[in-house]
Design a protein around this motif. Structure first.
Motif, PDB file in Angstrom:
ATOM      1  N   ARG A  90      -6.714  -2.578 -92.801  1.00  0.00           N
ATOM      2  CA  ARG A  90      -7.275  -3.821 -92.258  1.00  0.00           C
ATOM      3  C   ARG A  90      -8.767  -3.948 -92.444  1.00  0.00           C
ATOM      4  N   PHE A  91      -9.476  -2.838 -92.240  1.00  0.00           N
ATOM      5  CA  PHE A  91     -10.930  -2.973 -92.165  1.00  0.00           C
ATOM      6  C   PHE A  91     -11.556  -3.314 -93.504  1.00  0.00           C
ATOM      7  N   SER A  92     -10.971  -2.826 -94.560  1.00  0.00           N
ATOM      8  CA  SER A  92     -11.504  -3.273 -95.850  1.00  0.00           C
ATOM      9  C   SER A  92     -10.873  -4.604 -96.255  1.00  0.00           C
ATOM     10  N   MET A  93      -9.672  -4.864 -95.757  1.00  0.00           N
ATOM     11  CA  MET A  93      -9.037  -6.139 -96.077  1.00  0.00           C
ATOM     12  C   MET A  93      -9.851  -7.328 -95.566  1.00  0.00           C
ATOM     13  N   VAL A  94     -10.360  -7.248 -94.339  1.00  0.00           N
ATOM     14  CA  VAL A  94     -11.027  -8.432 -93.761  1.00  0.00           C
ATOM     15  C   VAL A  94     -12.251  -8.848 -94.559  1.00  0.00           C
ATOM     16  N   ARG A  95     -12.819  -7.916 -95.228  1.00  0.00           N
ATOM     17  CA  ARG A  95     -13.985  -8.233 -96.029  1.00  0.00           C
ATOM     18  C   ARG A  95     -13.653  -9.184 -97.178  1.00  0.00           C
ATOM     19  N   PHE A  96     -12.461  -9.010 -97.722  1.00  0.00           N
ATOM     20  CA  PHE A  96     -12.070  -9.808 -98.889  1.00  0.00           C
ATOM     21  C   PHE A  96     -11.062 -10.897 -98.528  1.00  0.00           C
ATOM     22  N   PHE A  97     -10.307 -10.672 -97.472  1.00  0.00           N
ATOM     23  CA  PHE A  97      -9.278 -11.635 -97.084  1.00  0.00           C
ATOM     24  C   PHE A  97      -9.456 -11.996 -95.621  1.00  0.00           C
ATOM     25  N   PRO A  98     -10.584 -12.626 -95.281  1.00  0.00           N
ATOM     26  CA  PRO A  98     -10.817 -12.903 -93.861  1.00  0.00           C
ATOM     27  C   PRO A  98      -9.724 -13.814 -93.315  1.00  0.00           C
ATOM     28  N   GLY A  99      -9.306 -13.515 -92.101  1.00  0.00           N
ATOM     29  CA  GLY A  99      -8.311 -14.358 -91.439  1.00  0.00           C
ATOM     30  C   GLY A  99      -6.873 -14.084 -91.852  1.00  0.00           C
ATOM     31  N   GLU A 100      -6.679 -13.180 -92.794  1.00  0.00           N
ATOM     32  CA  GLU A 100      -5.304 -12.879 -93.207  1.00  0.00           C
ATOM     33  C   GLU A 100      -4.770 -11.698 -92.412  1.00  0.00           C
ATOM     34  N   ARG A 101      -3.463 -11.535 -92.457  1.00  0.00           N
ATOM     35  CA  ARG A 101      -2.837 -10.396 -91.778  1.00  0.00           C
ATOM     36  C   ARG A 101      -2.237  -9.475 -92.822  1.00  0.00           C
ATOM     37  N   ILE A 102      -2.440  -8.188 -92.617  1.00  0.00           N
ATOM     38  CA  ILE A 102      -1.975  -7.216 -93.604  1.00  0.00           C
ATOM     39  C   ILE A 102      -0.458  -7.296 -93.784  1.00  0.00           C
ATOM     40  N   SER A 103       0.256  -7.582 -92.678  1.00  0.00           N
ATOM     41  CA  SER A 103       1.721  -7.643 -92.780  1.00  0.00           C
ATOM     42  C   SER A 103       2.169  -8.816 -93.656  1.00  0.00           C
ATOM     43  N   GLN A 104       1.288  -9.791 -93.814  1.00  0.00           N
ATOM     44  CA  GLN A 104       1.626 -10.974 -94.615  1.00  0.00           C
ATOM     45  C   GLN A 104       1.188 -10.852 -96.068  1.00  0.00           C
ATOM     46  N   ILE A 105       0.092 -10.171 -96.293  1.00  0.00           N
ATOM     47  CA  ILE A 105      -0.472 -10.227 -97.652  1.00  0.00           C
ATOM     48  C   ILE A 105      -0.473  -8.880 -98.368  1.00  0.00           C
ATOM     49  N   HIS A 106       0.123  -7.854 -97.762  1.00  0.00           N
ATOM     50  CA  HIS A 106       0.141  -6.562 -98.464  1.00  0.00           C
ATOM     51  C   HIS A 106       0.846  -6.725 -99.816  1.00  0.00           C
ATOM     52  N   GLY A 107       0.301  -6.059-100.792  1.00  0.00           N
ATOM     53  CA  GLY A 107       0.897  -6.146-102.132  1.00  0.00           C
ATOM     54  C   GLY A 107       0.585  -7.444-102.846  1.00  0.00           C
ATOM     55  N   MET A 108      -0.347  -8.218-102.302  1.00  0.00           N
ATOM     56  CA  MET A 108      -0.721  -9.470-102.956  1.00  0.00           C
ATOM     57  C   MET A 108      -2.177  -9.417-103.392  1.00  0.00           C
ATOM     58  N   ALA A 109      -2.507 -10.299-104.324  1.00  0.00           N
ATOM     59  CA  ALA A 109      -3.851 -10.265-104.874  1.00  0.00           C
ATOM     60  C   ALA A 109      -4.460 -11.655-104.918  1.00  0.00           C
ATOM     61  N   ARG A 110      -5.758 -11.672-104.937  1.00  0.00           N
ATOM     62  CA  ARG A 110      -6.489 -12.925-105.006  1.00  0.00           C
ATOM     63  C   ARG A 110      -7.721 -12.654-105.870  1.00  0.00           C
ATOM     64  N   VAL A 111      -8.080 -13.626-106.667  1.00  0.00           N
ATOM     65  CA  VAL A 111      -9.287 -13.444-107.473  1.00  0.00           C
ATOM     66  C   VAL A 111     -10.485 -13.930-106.662  1.00  0.00           C
ATOM     67  N   ILE A 112     -11.423 -13.033-106.462  1.00  0.00           N
ATOM     68  CA  ILE A 112     -12.614 -13.366-105.685  1.00  0.00           C
ATOM     69  C   ILE A 112     -13.837 -12.949-106.489  1.00  0.00           C
ATOM     70  N   ASP A 113     -14.707 -13.897-106.747  1.00  0.00           N
ATOM     71  CA  ASP A 113     -15.922 -13.591-107.502  1.00  0.00           C
ATOM     72  C   ASP A 113     -15.631 -12.845-108.794  1.00  0.00           C
ATOM     73  N   GLY A 114     -14.605 -13.258-109.467  1.00  0.00           N
ATOM     74  CA  GLY A 114     -14.325 -12.663-110.766  1.00  0.00           C
ATOM     75  C   GLY A 114     -13.658 -11.299-110.725  1.00  0.00           C
ATOM     76  N   ARG A 115     -13.260 -10.876-109.525  1.00  0.00           N
ATOM     77  CA  ARG A 115     -12.519  -9.613-109.451  1.00  0.00           C
ATOM     78  C   ARG A 115     -11.155  -9.883-108.846  1.00  0.00           C
ATOM     79  N   MET A 116     -10.193  -9.086-109.255  1.00  0.00           N
ATOM     80  CA  MET A 116      -8.903  -9.205-108.608  1.00  0.00           C
ATOM     81  C   MET A 116      -8.881  -8.261-107.415  1.00  0.00           C
ATOM     82  N   CYS A 117      -8.651  -8.830-106.237  1.00  0.00           N
ATOM     83  CA  CYS A 117      -8.634  -8.030-105.016  1.00  0.00           C
ATOM     84  C   CYS A 117      -7.203  -7.926-104.519  1.00  0.00           C
ATOM     85  N   VAL A 118      -6.736  -6.723-104.344  1.00  0.00           N
ATOM     86  CA  VAL A 118      -5.351  -6.474-103.953  1.00  0.00           C
ATOM     87  C   VAL A 118      -5.346  -5.840-102.563  1.00  0.00           C
TER      88      VAL A 118
END
Ligand code: URA
Ligand code: SF4
Length: 269
Positions: A137-165
């Motif tokens: 969670r603690f590193s997740m909130v930095r890149f996926f604020p407001g998301e829940r780990i149980s919902q987005i685990h194993g998913m990725a989003r492109v942020i500032d030109g990087r793929m964040c998983v």
């Protein structure tokens, strides 16, 4: 843990020099109260040119003793997960949101995370990884604020030109056996994310010399800890998911607004 040891040799000289400088600063850092209870600060380790960077929560007992990240039980599981993903420790970079152990392994507190964030910002900018994997969670909130780990685990989003998983923390799999297999299957998808990131984020080509280094002025501002110009718009550009289509569909049915996941099937897998 890592028989081969971290690989820092091939990195551009400036990057390597500044990474070492950050590590030296971390080792004597007193920016937050965790400095008073640590045995050793744990700056992180791995390849300074890593394409994939893993960000955990904070050192535990063994990490604090050995001054290395993920060397305890969670580290053993992480090693297994890396192998599942076809990666090895010397090829990736591993660090944490806070570099010093919270006493009794309590959660890191907001002031501690805030105090420590400059080091992580600079490590990310210097290594310039194409893929960032958040562990817990603690590193997740930095890149996926407001998301829940149980919902987005194993998913990725492109942020500032990087793929964040976003991944569960390996320790979660140790405490909850039912999660271990979920974590394994999330890591099994990592090669697909990496492949996709290479295609999608093509301009940042990985050459024989490694990732393109930040230019001198950029590096300088990183080392002095001045704010980075590039990362203030940590805006999601696209949500992507690498998994079997039925599973993707099932997940797409969650209560999330449809537009959030419009680009869910970005990968044709
Ligand atoms: N857990 C973490 O989050 N980081 C470590 O380095 C070890 C265990
Ligand atoms: Fe410094 Fe980070 Fe350690 Fe706090 S946790 S003392 S900010 S290195």
């Amino acid at each position: 843990m890592s028989e081969e040891g971290p690989n820092t040799k091939g990195a551009p000289l400036l990057v390597a020099a500044h990474m070492r400088e950050i590590e030296a600063q971390v080792r004597v850092c007193k920016l937050c109260k965790l400095s008073r209870t640590r045995t050793n600060a744990v700056p992180g380790e791995g390849d300074y040119r890593a394409e994939v960077m893993f960000i955990g929560e904070g050192p535990g007992y063994h990490e604090d003793r050995q001054a290395r990240p993920f060397v305890g039980n969670a580290g053993d599981f992480l090693n297994e997960l890396l192998e599942i993903a076809g990666l090895s420790r010397p090829r990736v970079f591993i660090t944490n949101v806070v570099k010093c152990r919270p006493p009794n392994n309590r959660d890191p507190e907001p002031d501690e995370i805030g105090a420590c964030s400059g080091y992580l910002d600079r490590q990310i900018a210097l290594i310039n990884p194409r893929i960032i994997v958040t562990l817990g969670r603690f590193s997740m909130v930095r890149f996926f604020p407001g998301e829940r780990i149980s919902q987005i685990h194993g998913m990725a989003r492109v942020i500032d030109g990087r793929m964040c998983v976003a991944m569960y923390h390996p320790a979660a799999g140790l405490h909850q056996a039912s999660l271990a297999d979920i974590i394994r299957s999330d890591f099994r998808k990592l090669p697909l994310f990496i492949e996709q990131a290479r295609k999608m984020l093509a301009p940042a080509v990985q050459t024989d010399e490694g990732q393109p280094a930040a230019d001198d002025t950029e590096v300088k501002s990183l080392v002095t800890g001045e704010p980075l110009k590039t990362s203030d718009t940590a805006e999601a550009e696209v949500l992507v998911q690498a998994q079997a289509p039925e599973a993707a569909q099932k997940r797409g049915k969650r209560e999330k607004s449809e537009s959030d996941y419009k680009q869910l099937n970005f990968f044709d897998l």
